[in-house]
Design an enzyme around this catalytic site. Structure first.
Site, PDB file in Angstrom:
ATOM      1  N   ARG A 198     -15.245  54.590 -23.657  1.00  0.00           N
ATOM      2  CA  ARG A 198     -14.266  55.680 -23.606  1.00  0.00           C
ATOM      3  C   ARG A 198     -12.837  55.152 -23.527  1.00  0.00           C
ATOM      4  O   ARG A 198     -11.891  55.879 -23.773  1.00  0.00           O
ATOM      5  CB  ARG A 198     -14.520  56.556 -22.375  1.00  0.00           C
ATOM      6  CG  ARG A 198     -15.778  57.384 -22.416  1.00  0.00           C
ATOM      7  CD  ARG A 198     -15.779  58.369 -21.254  1.00  0.00           C
ATOM      8  NE  ARG A 198     -16.961  59.205 -21.219  1.00  0.00           N
ATOM      9  CZ  ARG A 198     -18.068  58.906 -20.560  1.00  0.00           C
ATOM     10  NH1 ARG A 198     -18.134  57.783 -19.872  1.00  0.00           N
ATOM     11  NH2 ARG A 198     -19.103  59.726 -20.575  1.00  0.00           N
ATOM     12  N   LYS A 257     -31.235  51.467 -14.617  1.00  0.00           N
ATOM     13  CA  LYS A 257     -32.207  51.421 -13.520  1.00  0.00           C
ATOM     14  C   LYS A 257     -31.820  52.423 -12.443  1.00  0.00           C
ATOM     15  O   LYS A 257     -31.066  52.102 -11.528  1.00  0.00           O
ATOM     16  CB  LYS A 257     -32.276  50.004 -12.955  1.00  0.00           C
ATOM     17  CG  LYS A 257     -32.725  48.968 -13.986  1.00  0.00           C
ATOM     18  CD  LYS A 257     -32.606  47.555 -13.455  1.00  0.00           C
ATOM     19  CE  LYS A 257     -33.035  46.537 -14.506  1.00  0.00           C
ATOM     20  NZ  LYS A 257     -32.894  45.135 -14.042  1.00  0.00           N
ATOM     21  N   GLY A 293     -36.183  44.237 -16.042  1.00  0.00           N
ATOM     22  CA  GLY A 293     -36.625  42.918 -15.618  1.00  0.00           C
ATOM     23  C   GLY A 293     -35.542  42.173 -14.865  1.00  0.00           C
ATOM     24  O   GLY A 293     -34.423  42.665 -14.699  1.00  0.00           O
ATOM     25  N   SER A 353     -32.601  40.221 -14.413  1.00  0.00           N
ATOM     26  CA  SER A 353     -31.573  39.863 -15.396  1.00  0.00           C
ATOM     27  C   SER A 353     -30.181  40.256 -14.904  1.00  0.00           C
ATOM     28  O   SER A 353     -29.794  41.414 -15.022  1.00  0.00           O
ATOM     29  CB  SER A 353     -31.861  40.568 -16.722  1.00  0.00           C
ATOM     30  OG  SER A 353     -32.180  41.946 -16.497  1.00  0.00           O
ATOM     31  N   LYS A 392     -36.457  49.026  -6.767  1.00  0.00           N
ATOM     32  CA  LYS A 392     -36.191  47.724  -6.148  1.00  0.00           C
ATOM     33  C   LYS A 392     -34.749  47.638  -5.645  1.00  0.00           C
ATOM     34  O   LYS A 392     -34.442  46.838  -4.755  1.00  0.00           O
ATOM     35  CB  LYS A 392     -36.512  46.576  -7.111  1.00  0.00           C
ATOM     36  CG  LYS A 392     -35.843  46.645  -8.474  1.00  0.00           C
ATOM     37  CD  LYS A 392     -34.439  46.118  -8.498  1.00  0.00           C
ATOM     38  CE  LYS A 392     -33.802  46.397  -9.842  1.00  0.00           C
ATOM     39  NZ  LYS A 392     -32.377  46.021  -9.895  1.00  0.00           N
ATOM     40  N   ASP A 422     -37.899  41.447 -10.751  1.00  0.00           N
ATOM     41  CA  ASP A 422     -36.588  42.074 -10.584  1.00  0.00           C
ATOM     42  C   ASP A 422     -36.228  42.230  -9.114  1.00  0.00           C
ATOM     43  O   ASP A 422     -35.060  42.126  -8.723  1.00  0.00           O
ATOM     44  CB  ASP A 422     -36.585  43.437 -11.285  1.00  0.00           C
ATOM     45  CG  ASP A 422     -35.190  43.866 -11.712  1.00  0.00           C
ATOM     46  OD1 ASP A 422     -34.232  43.092 -11.512  1.00  0.00           O
ATOM     47  OD2 ASP A 422     -35.059  44.975 -12.254  1.00  0.00           O
ATOM     48  N   GLU A 461     -26.283  51.317  -7.871  1.00  0.00           N
ATOM     49  CA  GLU A 461     -27.360  52.270  -8.163  1.00  0.00           C
ATOM     50  C   GLU A 461     -28.262  52.506  -6.955  1.00  0.00           C
ATOM     51  O   GLU A 461     -28.835  53.584  -6.789  1.00  0.00           O
ATOM     52  CB  GLU A 461     -28.191  51.794  -9.352  1.00  0.00           C
ATOM     53  CG  GLU A 461     -27.507  51.940 -10.704  1.00  0.00           C
ATOM     54  CD  GLU A 461     -27.463  53.376 -11.215  1.00  0.00           C
ATOM     55  OE1 GLU A 461     -27.904  54.286 -10.486  1.00  0.00           O
ATOM     56  OE2 GLU A 461     -26.971  53.585 -12.336  1.00  0.00           O
TER      57      GLU A 461
END
Length: 346
Positions: free
Chosen positions: A33, A107, A137, A139, A192, A245, A282
């Site tokens: 944006r 996630k 995963g 990462s 997680k 993860d 998150e």
């Protein structure tokens, strides 16, 4: 098939994944944006807000026009925060092409509805949910952008779509496995983050390695318990999207969730922690969703529940730990719902 791939949006994870695709000599267009961010990516080949000090592929093209990004794309990768997923997909619906494969790498849950991201995407762009591909995963974007060896999983009810996504991303430093358990991969990747918050909080309190090992182990038990109740394959939680993860997110300085938990453990209030992070954490939103899942499905999630009290009811972190340690004696191997256990063992 066209070699054009669109990536929405240009945060740390979206940019790192776009760079993987560009390294594979695909025609990658990343949408943002922010005109300033678009200009920086195109002219300086950097994204200093999200990946400071890292050079991006000169083949990566940025645009502030979503239609320009997705027109003619064989695949569209969505890496928007969970809180923005529905809004981004509403815009995407007006310009996505019917034969584009949709992949998401977010996630989290939609907190208000408790829906997984694939469900939100399906509702907004009118695609069969099972055709969507989930990438998850262990990462960190900060390591992927440096081309550190990384292994992830792509999950979909459509095996061909999963294999296409696998082919798009696979290279010498980014290894990709396929999985049919979309539900499990999405739930593991989101839940997680709660345990990573708890691990950071434990470190911030100075509780040491014994406490963190217990937290990760019992946290994985919680994640698996609620995941199986919601229809996931229990084996998924022993794989890359699950324990893999969990370990990387709960033990690394790169993890926003661990850093946020650490500051909370040091005694900083939640508002101060979030303002200092500068990016989405998150696990905060996911803790609220997990508390609701625990109530809805009648599944015990003591770690998630205590974190909910710390985050949203101002419980002192030390009191939360005391409450966990003082629970009634249990057996380690809780019993799964019999019908779910039989489902995966027949």
């Amino acid at each position: 098939m066209s070699d054009k791939v669109a990536v929405l949006v240009a945060g740390s994870w979206g940019t790192a994944l776009a760079n993987v695709l560009a390294a594979n000599e695909l025609d990658v267009h990343i949408w943002s944006r922010s005109p300033e961010q678009v200009l920086e990516i195109n002219e300086q080949h950097t994204n200093s807000r999200y990946l400071p000090g890292m050079a991006l592929s000169s083949h990566l093209k940025a645009t502030a026009d979503m239609k320009e990004a997705v027109t003619g794309a064989a695949a569209v990768l969505i890496a928007a925060p969970s809180s923005a997923m529905r809004e981004v997909c509403r815009q995407l619906k007006t310009c996505i092409e019917e034969d584009s494969i949709v992949i998401h790498a977010t996630k989290g849950f939609e907190t208000e509805s408790l829906k997984r991201m694939s469900t939100v995407i399906s509702e907004e762009i009118s695609r069969n949910e099972s055709s969507i591909v989930v990438l998850s995963g262990p990462s960190h974007a900060e390591e992927v952008i440096r081309q550190c060896p990384t292994t992830v999983v792509v999950a979909s009810g459509d095996q061909k779509a999963a294999e296409t996504a696998q082919d798009l991303f696979m290279n010498a430093y980014f290894r990709v496995y396929t999985n049919r358990d979309m539900i499990g991969v999405e739930l593991a990747g989101a839940l997680k983050n709660i345990i990573a918050l708890g691990a950071g909080m434990s470190d911030g309190l100075g509780f040491g390695d014994n406490a963190k090992a217990a937290l990760l182990t019992r946290g994985l038990a919680e994640i698996s318990r609620i995941g199986v109740e919601m229809g996931a394959n229990p084996l998924t939680f022993a794989g890359l999207a699950g324990v893999g993860d969990l370990v990387v997110t709960a033990t690394s300085k790169h993890s926003r969730n661990w850093r946020a938990g650490f500051m909370l453990g040091e005694g900083k209030p939640l508002d101060e922690v979030l303002s200092s992070m500068g990016m989405v954490v998150e696990g905060i939103r996911t803790t609220k969703a997990a508390y609701a899942f625990s109530e809805k499905f009648g599944v015990q999630m003591p770690i998630a529940n205590q974190l909910y009290h710390v985050l949203f009811e101002q419980r002192d972190p030390r009191n939360a730990v005391e409450a966990l340690m003082g629970r009634n004696p249990k057996t380690e191997m809780e019993t799964m719902p019999l019908q779910t256990w039989e489902q995966w063992h027949t």
